[in-house]
Motif scaffolding. Structure first.
Motif, short mmCIF file in Angstrom:
data_model
loop_
_atom_site.label_atom_id
_atom_site.label_comp_id
_atom_site.label_asym_id
_atom_site.label_seq_id
_atom_site.Cartn_x
_atom_site.Cartn_y
_atom_site.Cartn_z
N HIS A 53 0.85 -1.20 0.00
CA HIS A 53 0.00 0.00 0.00
C HIS A 53 0.89 1.25 0.00
O HIS A 53 0.76 2.12 0.85
N PHE A 54 1.79 1.29 -0.98
CA PHE A 54 2.74 2.39 -1.17
C PHE A 54 3.58 2.61 0.09
O PHE A 54 3.75 3.72 0.57
N VAL A 75 4.41 -5.78 5.50
CA VAL A 75 3.95 -7.15 5.27
C VAL A 75 4.58 -8.04 6.33
O VAL A 75 5.70 -7.82 6.76
N ARG A 76 3.82 -9.03 6.77
CA ARG A 76 4.31 -9.93 7.81
C ARG A 76 5.26 -10.95 7.22
O ARG A 76 5.01 -11.51 6.15
N GLU A 77 6.32 -11.21 7.94
CA GLU A 77 7.29 -12.21 7.52
C GLU A 77 6.62 -13.57 7.52
O GLU A 77 5.92 -13.94 8.46
N GLY A 78 6.80 -14.31 6.44
CA GLY A 78 6.21 -15.63 6.32
C GLY A 78 4.83 -15.64 5.69
O GLY A 78 4.29 -16.71 5.42
N SER A 79 4.26 -14.47 5.44
CA SER A 79 2.93 -14.41 4.84
C SER A 79 3.03 -14.54 3.32
O SER A 79 4.11 -14.42 2.73
N GLN A 90 5.27 -12.94 -2.12
CA GLN A 90 5.04 -12.23 -3.38
C GLN A 90 5.98 -11.04 -3.50
O GLN A 90 6.51 -10.77 -4.57
N ARG A 91 6.19 -10.33 -2.40
CA ARG A 91 7.10 -9.18 -2.40
C ARG A 91 8.52 -9.62 -2.71
O ARG A 91 9.22 -8.99 -3.49
N LEU A 92 8.94 -10.72 -2.11
CA LEU A 92 10.29 -11.23 -2.36
C LEU A 92 10.48 -11.65 -3.82
O LEU A 92 11.52 -11.36 -4.42
N GLU A 93 9.48 -12.31 -4.38
CA GLU A 93 9.56 -12.72 -5.79
C GLU A 93 9.62 -11.51 -6.71
O GLU A 93 10.40 -11.47 -7.66
N ALA A 94 8.79 -10.51 -6.44
CA ALA A 94 8.80 -9.30 -7.25
C ALA A 94 10.14 -8.59 -7.13
O ALA A 94 10.67 -8.08 -8.12
#
Length: 49
Positions: free
Chosen positions: A7-8, A13-17, A22-26
């Motif tokens: 959300h800008f 984001v919670r670790e392990g969620s 998705q954030r790590l892949e991006a």
């Protein structure tokens, strides 16, 4: 995509969620693109038209 997941950067984001994965892949994709772009720019400088 990263902005949507965080959300800008207003919502962590919670670790392990799922969002974190998705954030790590991006982030990996962005780093790969940046690395390729840097190589292409160096090649462009080596071979001017």
């Amino acid at each position: 995509m990263l902005n949507q997941l965080t959300h800008f950067k207003k919502t962590p984001v919670r670790e392990g969620s799922q969002r974190n994965y998705q954030r790590l892949e991006a982030s990996k994709v962005i780093q790969e693109v940046e690395a390729v772009a840097a190589g292409l720019m160096a090649e462009k400088i080596r071979f001017p038209q």
